[in-house]
Design an enzyme around this catalytic site. Structure first.
Site, short mmCIF file in Angstrom:
data_model
loop_
_atom_site.label_atom_id
_atom_site.label_comp_id
_atom_site.label_asym_id
_atom_site.label_seq_id
_atom_site.Cartn_x
_atom_site.Cartn_y
_atom_site.Cartn_z
N SER A 204 -5.58 -2.21 6.93
CA SER A 204 -5.32 -3.40 6.22
C SER A 204 -5.59 -4.85 6.82
O SER A 204 -6.94 -4.86 6.89
CB SER A 204 -3.40 -2.51 6.39
OG SER A 204 -3.22 -3.64 5.04
N ASP A 275 -6.68 3.00 -2.64
CA ASP A 275 -5.40 2.81 -1.41
C ASP A 275 -4.07 3.20 -1.80
O ASP A 275 -4.07 1.88 -3.18
CB ASP A 275 -6.55 1.93 -0.77
CG ASP A 275 -5.73 0.79 -0.24
OD1 ASP A 275 -4.22 0.55 0.30
OD2 ASP A 275 -5.88 1.23 1.30
N HIS A 342 -3.36 5.25 3.21
CA HIS A 342 -3.98 3.72 3.30
C HIS A 342 -3.34 3.56 5.00
O HIS A 342 -3.19 4.53 5.76
CB HIS A 342 -2.69 2.72 3.69
CG HIS A 342 -3.12 1.30 2.98
ND1 HIS A 342 -4.35 0.53 2.67
CD2 HIS A 342 -2.21 0.29 4.63
CE1 HIS A 342 -3.65 -0.80 2.71
NE2 HIS A 342 -2.79 -0.76 4.64
#
Length: 397
Positions: A204, A275, A342
């Site tokens: 991330s 995502d 994710h």
């Protein structure tokens, strides 16, 4: 918006906050994914009860002593830290650095709040964290990197380990670049200078950081050291209105899609085509969807309408166009699966398990390993949703 603040040196905050307030109030969908420190589905370090493996190794926190003298401090001025588990055997001189994710703080208020959390202060960081997925010490869970020196660098600057400024009035330190350098210097002194193999990875906001720092990481080592980088869920796409592009030139240059083709070090991009974080917080943020048309779809992809799926297919197509030039380089790797997920490298269930996501017959851990060790080229792109039945799609309650 946090990157834009970096671009202007985190000065003129009052003007920035006024501009941002206007933009968000208009329902712009390009910024909100920088507004949140964490998403509801993110448990600690991307590890959920379902994805954490069996009896995972827990590793203690080490503060970077001497960092304060270098100005390398968290948002609140406390020392940065990391978790290190030593390698052994054939992995004694191999190092894996995982950069923690956790969103951005994009204005003074958000950053002041953040400095009272583990994302802005080592005072609030957990003393022990689980090492799972790419950090696991078990060969049955992490076949290629289990016996490497594995490091989790904690994230407490609010801007992807980048920037070097301060807000004296709010008592905020934006020292991401200094934290990065101080941590690398500390790890080099603890044996990383002797590495014959090294991998910089991140998830991330940490995945973005692994792109930003990839070539810097390469330059820490002699040319004889094998160095590569992995960005997991860090391919944030530019959803900004082109009407304001001239205002945000410094902001634009931090979007990974504008960076990846210029990274000289071998880079692997691992990303879900849909995502979950970008769908929730960037493509259909609450400010752009006041009547909740997207709410059910964001919570569970099975509840998306045909028109919403068409919109999401457009997002996937944009992602594929972004990586087209990048994928032409033989040294780079790619794994884009058509999942609503994710951060798939830190979760055991998605990294390496009996039912992990596949493209063709290959899972994520083996794809990354094949690429890193040059066993095979990996440019894996999934067919469009809903063809992939191996996904571990995130469902929110």
């Amino acid at each position: 918006m946090g990157v834009f603040l970096l671009g202007i040196g985190l000065k003129n905050l009052n003007w920035v906050e006024q501009w941002e307030s206007w933009w968000v109030s208009k329902g712009a969908d390009g910024f909100e994914y920088f507004n949140q420190t964490e998403l509801p589905f993110e448990s600690f370090y991307g590890v959920s009860a379902a994805g954490g493996g069996i009896n995972p190794l827990t590793v203690g926190l080490t503060l970077v002593q001497g960092a304060a003298a270098k100005g390398a401090v968290c948002l609140d001025g406390t020392l940065p830290g990391y978790h290190l588990h030593r390698g052994y055997g054939s992995g004694t001189n191999s190092w894996l650095i995982q950069l923690e994710g956790g969103g951005w703080c994009n204005n003074r208020r958000a950053c002041v709040y953040r400095k009272k959390t583990r994302r802005g202060s080592s005072t609030y960081m957990e003393q022990q964290i689980p090492f799972t997925g790419i950090l696991s010490n078990k060969p049955q869970e992490n076949p290629d990197f289990f016996n490497w020196n594995r490091v989790k660098l904690r994230y407490c600057d609010g801007a992807s380990f980048a920037g070097d400024s301060e807000d004296k009035a709010a008592q905020l330190q934006f020292r991401g670049q200094r934290i990065w350098l101080a941590a690398m210097q500390d790890l080099m002194s603890k044996g990383m200078r002797n590495a014959n193999q090294a991998l910089l990875s991140g998830c991330s906001a940490g995945g973005l950081a692994s792109i930003l720092h990839c070539d810097e990481f390469r330059n820490l080592f002699p040319r004889s050291t094998k160095v590569k980088c992995l960005s997991d869920a860090g391919l944030f796409l530019d959803a900004l209105s082109k009407l304001i592009v001239t205002i945000l030139l410094s902001f634009q240059c931090f979007f990974p899609e504008n960076l990846i083709a210029d990274v000289k070090t071998p880079l692997f991009i691992l990303n879900a085509a849909y995502d979950s974080w970008q769908v929730q917080a960037s493509l259909a943020p609450t400010t752009a969807d006041p009547h909740g048309y997207w709410r059910d779809c964001k919570m569970n992809n099975a509840h998306c309408s045909a028109s919403q799926i068409r919109f999401l297919q457009g997002f996937r197509n944009h992602m594929l166009n972004v990586v087209k030039r990048f994928s032409m380089s033989r040294q780079n790797g790619l794994f884009i699966n058509s999942c609503f997920a994710h951060c798939q490298s830190e979760r055991q269930d998605t990294w390496f398990a009996d039912d992990s996501p596949l493209i063709g017959n290959k899972g994520i851990a083996l794809a990354v390993g094949d690429w890193y060790f040059d066993r095979a080229g990996v440019k894996a792109i999934d067919c469009p949703y809903p063809c992939d039945k191996t996904c571990h799609n995130l469902v929110f309650k």
